[in-house]
Enzyme design. Structure first.
Site, PDB file in Angstrom:
ATOM      1  N   LYS A 110       0.830  -1.210   0.000  1.00  0.00           N
ATOM      2  CA  LYS A 110       0.000   0.000   0.000  1.00  0.00           C
ATOM      3  C   LYS A 110       0.863   1.257   0.000  1.00  0.00           C
ATOM      4  CE  LYS A 110      -4.181  -1.516  -0.037  1.00  0.00           C
ATOM      5  NZ  LYS A 110      -5.085  -2.365   0.676  1.00  0.00           N
ATOM      6  N   LYS A 192      -4.411 -10.766 -10.269  1.00  0.00           N
ATOM      7  CA  LYS A 192      -5.575 -10.945  -9.396  1.00  0.00           C
ATOM      8  C   LYS A 192      -6.673  -9.946  -9.773  1.00  0.00           C
ATOM      9  CE  LYS A 192      -5.958 -10.675  -4.708  1.00  0.00           C
ATOM     10  NZ  LYS A 192      -5.495 -10.579  -3.323  1.00  0.00           N
ATOM     11  N   LYS A 195     -10.503  -4.136  -8.044  1.00  0.00           N
ATOM     12  CA  LYS A 195     -11.425  -3.089  -8.481  1.00  0.00           C
ATOM     13  C   LYS A 195     -10.681  -1.826  -8.913  1.00  0.00           C
ATOM     14  CE  LYS A 195     -12.017  -0.578  -4.356  1.00  0.00           C
ATOM     15  NZ  LYS A 195     -12.488   0.683  -3.979  1.00  0.00           N
TER      16      LYS A 195
END
Ligand code: TRP
Length: 325
Positions: A110, A192, A195
């Site tokens: 992140k 993967k 969104k």
């Protein structure tokens, strides 16, 4: 056994999130005391729009309810409504080594993804998560594989607390989904499903039937024309077969047999129907809940009240052990 899990209300949860985690939770509530939390305090550690947050909380609630979580059996609530989460996180931070936190894969990922937003909350994210779990003295935590490391850290923190201040927390175990299957992107089956990628690559739980059909019909497939599972040679078709398998519980060889001699087109058409039908309750529930604000708020309020009772008891003991009262 008491079980705790959470989802971040970040909007656009997709079938990968659902099949990889939430679906497993439903069976657990029949024989366990389950607590399912909408972790809004976690959601704000990455960039977000305050105007969207309440809508996303409602959406996450709709997902829980549409998936089959029964508010009579399980506790469903919003994290920030129970103040003890923040408080326990702070207390646990004082016994969590920085070194452990800097090793967390999700933090590393992140902080690469949001270079201008690497805040202390993001760094401490796993301690808040440990607090969530330990506040209820949960024994097990059903999550996707990506959260295993965080549950492991929660065990370490529990052990440290118990050693330092006296035994109060059980060390929580991870419950991983039985099918280790990862759902891959529809446009790039080597990645993967996510969104944050191209919307065509990802099926949201609330997509319209038209969108679902379009996305599946244009999903990346492989050369050849046989519907056969082979991840290295046919990653695209294999991913679609996995989705079909997980939604219908049909074994993959059975599906291959069913589509023998038919092409990708026929298979995709059938899959589109399977997905549209499967997600129908999600669309229905979301629509219904949009008009039943009071009902949803009532579920969340009652959930928070039940959660608070447990949380207060734990915090009282934590205060005593730590010399804070
Ligand atoms: N970190 C989890 C995720 O991203 C969400 C979460 C927060 C959670 N607190 C939790 C999951 C406690 C299980 C238990 O998916």
């Amino acid at each position: 056994m008491r079980i705790f899990s959470g989802i971040r209300p970040t909007g656009g949860l997709h079938i990968g999130n659902y099949l990889g985690a939430i679906k497993q939770w439903i069976a657990l509530q029949e024989t366990n005391e389950c607590i399912f939390c909408i972790v809004d305090l976690h959601a704000i550690t990455t960039p977000y729009d305050p105007k969207e947050l309440q809508k996303n909380i409602l959406e996450a609630t709709a997902i829980y309810l549409a998936a089959g979580i029964d508010p009579e059996k399980s506790i469903i609530f919003v994290q920030s409504e129970v103040k003890e989460h923040s408080e326990l996180a702070w207390l646990l931070e004082t016994i969590t080594p920085m070194g452990e936190l800097s090793r967390m894969t999700q933090f590393k990922e992140k902080s690469k993804q949001y270079k201008d937003y690497v805040n202390a909350g993001l760094f401490n994210y796993p301690v808040l998560m440990a607090g969530d779990i330990l506040l209820y003295r949960a024994k097990a935590v059903p999550v996707g594989k990506d959260q295993e490391q965080h549950v492991e850290l929660s065990r370490t923190i529990a052990r440290k607390f118990n050693q330092k201040f006296g035994q109060i927390f059980p060390e929580p175990e991870t419950i991983l989904p039985k099918t280790g299957a990862k759902i891959m992107s529809l446009t790039d089956p080597k990645k993967k499903m996510s969104k944050s990628d191209d919307p065509k690559s990802c099926i949201s739980l609330f997509d319209t039937p038209e969108d679902i059909t379009k996305k599946i019909m244009s999903a990346e497939t492989d050369s050849g024309k046989d519907v056969i599972y082979n991840v290295t040679k046919k990653p695209g078709i294999s991913n679609l077969l996995t989705i079909y398998h997980l939604l219908t519980d049909t074994p993959i060889p059975e599906i291959e047999k069913q589509f023998k001699g038919k092409g990708y087109g026929d298979f995709k058409k059938a899959l589109a129907k399977v997905v549209v039908d499967y997600l129908e309750p999600f669309r229905r529930k979301q629509k219904e809940l949009q008009t039943r604000d009071v009902y949803v708020k009532d579920i969340l309020e009652k959930g928070a009240e039940r959660a608070r009772t447990i949380a207060e008891t734990t915090m009282k003991e934590v205060h005593e052990k730590m010399g804070l009262s």
